[in-house]
Design an enzyme around this catalytic site. Structure first.
Site, mmCIF file in Angstrom:
data_model
loop_
_atom_site.group_PDB
_atom_site.id
_atom_site.type_symbol
_atom_site.label_atom_id
_atom_site.label_comp_id
_atom_site.label_asym_id
_atom_site.label_seq_id
_atom_site.Cartn_x
_atom_site.Cartn_y
_atom_site.Cartn_z
ATOM 1 C CB CYS A 55 -1.026 -0.050 1.056
ATOM 2 S SG CYS A 55 -1.532 1.605 1.877
ATOM 3 C CB CYS A 58 0.926 1.598 4.208
ATOM 4 S SG CYS A 58 -0.702 0.800 4.172
ATOM 5 C CB CYS A 189 -10.821 -27.789 32.500
ATOM 6 S SG CYS A 189 -9.553 -27.046 31.600
ATOM 7 C CB CYS A 192 -12.268 -25.506 29.918
ATOM 8 S SG CYS A 192 -11.469 -26.979 29.568
#
Length: 440
Positions: A55, A58, A189, A192
């Site tokens: 870009c 950019c 857990c 988790c």
């Protein structure tokens, strides 16, 4: 255009795949692997640029971004994401163009769009204004130090995580044409529980970005022990990848939403069909294909009278194979017949000879490169490989604008036919009548 002149005018169509910032800069390079840790869980104010190496805007911003990062060091964090490489991260924050700058303040899950100037001074001023706003909010009690724990469930919904059981697993996952990432968990857990908001956020983003072609599910392995035993789950959480007709694969990536989304998008690309090869029938076909893609690959094939249907299909088959080979690039693929789009040929410098010909067009930069090798899998692969690593030579598209496109009929798939000459019935004409010998 001669090869020498073409080379003199040339510049890189696609920049080498290298980060725009280095470790020597004060700009922090962000990826899906560290984004959650560095930005989302941080108490600091962050300015993050989402950019693409190819870009031009950019590239112009980079030195100003570096100056601002140095000036703000220790006050405001300044980072950058190569969103061309990490499309999932850009997609997660709705990045649709480059560069896009986001301000991650009090609510890290809902960053604000930076609307200021692109000079280093303007960036610093914008950062300090955002910082003052953040401090005022903290003084008034509207915002805590870090919003991560309060907001971590936002940006995703548990409803997008499919609950899988012993009863529905085979029908939902194994018989599906979609790709599945499945988490096997236990309610007690701790890991988790930490994964749960990340999994939910990723599920929402992946569902949207893949239009449901990649899904995230979860199995409570303490309840649904039949399916869990089938896959020999060793611990929790365990994540497995399921693709129709294949053995499940262990997920080895990180556990942040960015990591999960990036892997899901890779799986989507692997499983996605090759882009469609389209004949240029009108202006809309060319415009949409080239504007929606970083590059559009255009072939100008010989006239049907020169090749017949079998010859043309041979060229098209080569293009289809290369579109499949480069499908992860998300390029557009087009073809036209020699002479059908003369303004296009002129703008590419093809000039009515040397068919089949091929060009790669970057519509954003109005640059193009021509295939110099053979129109074969090997020749085209070498051409595209060189472009993808920034080694191709380019020139400016004629006039700096997309050429005018004629509306034409689609090829019917048949051999060409010579135009039929009009016949005249001369049987009732007396050739001796009114014959003037003096005309001889």
């Amino acid at each position: 255009m001669s090869p020498l002149l073409f080379g003199m005018l040339g510049c890189s169509l696609v920049l080498s795949v290298q980060a725009m910032y280095s470790s020597s800069d004060d700009v922090i390079e962000l990826t899906p692997s560290n984004f959650n840790r560095e930005v989302i869980q941080s108490d600091s104010l962050w300015l993050v640029e989402f950019y693409a190496p190819w870009c031009g805007h950019c590239q112009n911003l980079a030195p100003e971004w570096k100056k601002a990062a140095t000036a703000l060091k220790g006050i405001v964090k300044v980072g950058a994401v190569d969103a061309d490489q990490h499309k999932s991260l850009g997609g997660q924050y709705g990045v649709r163009g480059f560069p896009t700058i986001k301000v991650f303040g009090a609510n890290k899950n809902k960053p604000e769009e930076y609307q200021g100037g692109r000079s280093s001074q303007a960036i610093v001023d914008g950062a300090m204004n955002a910082l003052r706003t953040l401090v005022k909010e903290r003084l008034s009690g509207k915002s805590g130090g870090s919003s991560y724990n309060k907001q971590q469930s936002s940006g995703g919904s548990k409803k997008d995580v499919v609950e899988l059981t012993d009863d529905n697993f085979d029908e939902t996952v194994l018989n599906s044409d979609d790709v599945w990432l499945v988490e096997f968990f236990a309610p007690w857990c701790g890991h988790c529980k930490n994964l749960e908001p990340e999994w939910a956020a990723a599920a929402t983003a992946v569902k949207e970005q893949t239009k449901g072609k990649v899904r995230l599910g979860a199995v409570d392995a303490t309840v649904h022990q039949v399916v869990s035993s089938r896959y020999g789950i060793p611990g929790f959480p365990t994540i497995k990848i399921f693709r129709k007709g294949e053995e499940p694969e262990d997920y080895q990536g990180g556990r942040t939403r960015g990591d999960i989304i990036e892997k899901a998008m890779d799986l989507f690309s692997d499983n996605a069909p090759a882009p469609e090869l389209l004949e240029i029938l009108n202006e809309d076909v060319l415009k949409k294909t080239c504007e929606d893609s970083q590059l559009c690959i255009i072939a100008v094939l010989p006239h049907i009278l020169d090749t017949g249907a079998s010859g043309r299909n041979g060229y098209l088959d080569v293009m289809v194979k290369m579109a499949e080979k480069y499908k992860k690039k998300l390029w557009g693929w087009l073809w036209t017949e020699a002479g059908a789009q003369l303004e296009l040929e002129t703008s590419l410098g093809i000039g009515g000879f040397g068919y089949p010909a091929m060009a790669a067009i970057n519509a954003r930069k109005m640059k193009f490169a021509l295939l110099r090798g053979s129109f074969s899998e090997t020749g085209i692969h070498e051409f595209l490989r060189e472009l993808s690593v920034g080694r191709g030579s380019t020139a400016t598209l004629g006039g700096g604008v997309m050429p005018k496109i004629n509306a034409v009929e689609a090829w019917d798939g048949k051999d060409g036919q010579l135009p039929v000459e009009e016949e005249y019935d001369l049987s009732d004409i007396d050739l001796d009548e009114d014959f003037d010998k003096d005309e001889l």
